[in-house]
Design a protein around this motif. Sequence first.
Motif, short mmCIF file in Angstrom:
data_model
loop_
_atom_site.label_atom_id
_atom_site.label_comp_id
_atom_site.label_asym_id
_atom_site.label_seq_id
_atom_site.Cartn_x
_atom_site.Cartn_y
_atom_site.Cartn_z
N LYS A 60 7.30 -15.73 30.31
CA LYS A 60 6.34 -15.51 29.23
C LYS A 60 7.08 -15.24 27.93
O LYS A 60 7.97 -14.41 27.87
CB LYS A 60 5.44 -14.32 29.58
N MET A 61 6.69 -15.97 26.89
CA MET A 61 7.23 -15.72 25.56
C MET A 61 6.22 -16.18 24.53
O MET A 61 5.20 -16.81 24.87
CB MET A 61 8.60 -16.38 25.36
N ASP A 62 6.48 -15.85 23.28
CA ASP A 62 5.52 -16.16 22.23
C ASP A 62 5.14 -17.64 22.26
O ASP A 62 6.01 -18.51 22.35
CB ASP A 62 6.15 -15.81 20.86
N ILE A 84 14.23 -19.23 29.09
CA ILE A 84 13.94 -18.10 29.96
C ILE A 84 14.00 -16.79 29.19
O ILE A 84 14.51 -16.73 28.08
CB ILE A 84 14.93 -18.03 31.15
N ARG A 85 13.46 -15.74 29.84
CA ARG A 85 13.73 -14.37 29.41
C ARG A 85 14.51 -13.71 30.54
O ARG A 85 15.50 -14.26 31.00
CB ARG A 85 12.42 -13.64 29.06
N SER A 86 14.05 -12.57 31.03
CA SER A 86 14.83 -11.87 32.06
C SER A 86 14.31 -12.10 33.46
O SER A 86 15.00 -11.81 34.43
CB SER A 86 14.84 -10.36 31.76
N SER A 87 13.09 -12.65 33.61
CA SER A 87 12.51 -12.78 34.95
C SER A 87 13.13 -13.92 35.76
O SER A 87 13.42 -13.78 36.95
CB SER A 87 10.99 -12.98 34.84
N THR A 88 13.32 -15.06 35.14
CA THR A 88 13.87 -16.22 35.85
C THR A 88 15.35 -15.98 36.18
O THR A 88 16.14 -15.63 35.30
CB THR A 88 13.74 -17.49 35.00
N ALA A 132 10.46 -8.26 17.63
CA ALA A 132 11.62 -8.76 18.38
C ALA A 132 11.21 -9.85 19.36
O ALA A 132 11.92 -10.86 19.51
CB ALA A 132 12.30 -7.62 19.12
N GLN A 133 10.08 -9.68 20.04
CA GLN A 133 9.66 -10.67 21.01
C GLN A 133 9.37 -12.01 20.35
O GLN A 133 9.68 -13.07 20.88
CB GLN A 133 8.42 -10.17 21.77
N VAL A 134 8.76 -11.95 19.16
CA VAL A 134 8.50 -13.19 18.42
C VAL A 134 9.81 -13.81 17.95
O VAL A 134 10.04 -15.02 18.11
CB VAL A 134 7.57 -12.91 17.21
N ASN A 135 10.70 -12.98 17.41
CA ASN A 135 11.96 -13.49 16.86
C ASN A 135 12.79 -14.21 17.90
O ASN A 135 13.29 -15.32 17.66
CB ASN A 135 12.77 -12.34 16.26
N VAL A 136 12.99 -13.60 19.07
CA VAL A 136 13.87 -14.22 20.07
C VAL A 136 13.26 -15.48 20.64
O VAL A 136 13.98 -16.44 20.96
CB VAL A 136 14.24 -13.22 21.19
N ASP A 168 9.38 -32.67 24.57
CA ASP A 168 8.22 -32.43 25.42
C ASP A 168 8.43 -31.09 26.11
O ASP A 168 9.55 -30.80 26.56
CB ASP A 168 8.06 -33.53 26.45
N VAL A 169 7.39 -30.28 26.22
CA VAL A 169 7.56 -28.94 26.77
C VAL A 169 6.45 -28.61 27.76
O VAL A 169 5.29 -28.95 27.54
CB VAL A 169 7.62 -27.89 25.64
N ASP A 170 6.83 -27.98 28.86
CA ASP A 170 5.89 -27.43 29.84
C ASP A 170 6.08 -25.93 29.90
O ASP A 170 7.23 -25.45 29.92
CB ASP A 170 6.13 -28.02 31.23
N VAL A 171 4.98 -25.19 29.91
CA VAL A 171 5.03 -23.73 30.06
C VAL A 171 4.47 -23.40 31.44
O VAL A 171 3.27 -23.49 31.67
CB VAL A 171 4.22 -23.02 28.96
N ILE A 172 5.38 -23.05 32.35
CA ILE A 172 4.98 -22.74 33.74
C ILE A 172 5.71 -21.47 34.14
O ILE A 172 6.91 -21.49 34.42
CB ILE A 172 5.34 -23.90 34.70
N THR A 173 5.01 -20.36 34.14
CA THR A 173 5.64 -19.07 34.39
C THR A 173 5.24 -18.50 35.74
O THR A 173 4.25 -18.93 36.34
CB THR A 173 5.25 -18.07 33.29
N GLY A 174 6.03 -17.54 36.20
CA GLY A 174 5.69 -16.81 37.42
C GLY A 174 5.96 -17.56 38.71
O GLY A 174 5.47 -17.16 39.77
#
Length: 527
Positions: free
Chosen positions: A11-13, A50-54, A288-292, A26-32
């Motif tokens: 999950k990210m902005d 990624i963030r820290s979960s993957t 910060a979450q938006v920036n990164v 082309d982008v896919d957003v598939i989390t969890g």
Amino acid sequence: MTKPKVLISDKMDPNAARIFEERGCDVDVITGETPEELIARIGEYDGLAIRSSTKVTKAVLDAATNLKVIGRAGIGVDNVDIPYASGKGVVVMNTPFGNSITTAEHAIAMMFAVARQIPEANTRTQAGEWPKSAFMGVELTGKTLGLIGAGNIGTIVASRALGLKMKVVAYDPFLTEERAVEIGVDKVDLETLLQRADFITLHTPLTDQTRNILSRERLEKTKPGVRIVNCARGGLIDESALKDLLESGHIAGAGLDVFGEEPAKDSPLFGTKNFICTPHLGASTTEAQVNVALQVAEQMADFLVNGGVTNALNMPSLSAEEAPKLKPYMKLAESLGSLVGQLAHGNLTQISIEREGAAADLNGKPIEGAVLAGLMKQYSDTVNMVNAPYLAKERGLDVRSIRHQREGAFNTLLRVTVGTSQGDRSVAGTLFGNDTPRLVEIFGIGIEAELAGHMLYIVNEDAPGFIGRIGTLLGESGINIGTFHLGRRDTGGEAVLLLSVDTAISQDVIDKASRLEGVKTVKALEF
């Protein structure tokens, strides 16, 4: 042209996906997803955000057959196997500055909370007590702050501390005296910092050198009454020793945002007097979450679309502005590396990459990486600029980069020399019209040639009739000559012939050419 395909797996902005699309991906957003689901899916993607979960493990990287770049929205990359990714030729990026202010502010907030025992005072007050006499804090003004780590975040903490009228001392092996003066701190060794600091904050990554940097022995050397804050990485402090010294009163207070094991469910520090903690909130602000998220999307898109490399952890940075200018040089560098790799005999022991003229003013690291990529293709089918330096290191190759300011016969020149068990071998090249790579010297013999496709390299005695004999042989073998390049040391001495041909050259043709009168060496080349 097929668009690069990117997977955002954490999950990210949502604006990150928009940036990828606007910049040609082309982008896919598939989390969890579970690790197994990610492994099944990852093979179709060029980029992974990624963030820290993957967790990007060896199994994920083995399945990621098209992956070119991993982008971590944040600083820490503990969840990525960087050495294995490098071996696979995958660039790993992070965003070290997007949450710097947020993390620095959290460290300052923890300093205030520790100094004034704010969490415990809040708890007891809300419980209906009025424990005013139970809490006697200390001021930050006039106190000495010891920074362990004076990089980007540490520098911001220093500036805030100076604004609070604190004195700041810093320990950082990479901090120069000039930089220390610039940011207003005193550069000291670690022992001096421990003896002088009233507050200590840590701002280093977790490495073999920094792990347990505040060991029991070092904690015992701190100034009595010191207060310690860690918003960097767990594992920098001996947590058991910290508990003991808090209980003894030697350490007056401590605030941790990070722990050696996270999530920290049963830390021995929990419940210790004068200890406060937060659940790894250093980067947890809206800004910060938006920036990164935006930064990682911009960096990855620049790499996939334009070749720009920013904040990479396993290859040299190359800005999107630099990439077009360096592109012909990198093509030349890779061709020279490939040429010398194909022609050098004996075990390679070292390689030197020399830049002269206009090339001397360029970013040398990408050029070095391109030379090694060309060279190491003789040893691996999946080599690129990312994994080539690792492959060279594995083979014990000593790599040297040399920059010359002198003016030579060419406006710009790259020279690649390899040391072998049979002596040095050197080739050199330039750019025609600033964008067309050309070979101009091979093993000390001047020759002008374009390195491309199928080629035949011959060393022979400079004597009449040889060109006719090699032309006849190739014609009888059904091989059409594209270009024909000659060079020689002196009249009647050793000569070099470099031919480009339309089809691959068989071993049978090479054997026949080697038996021609006056031939010393024959080698088929591929570019």
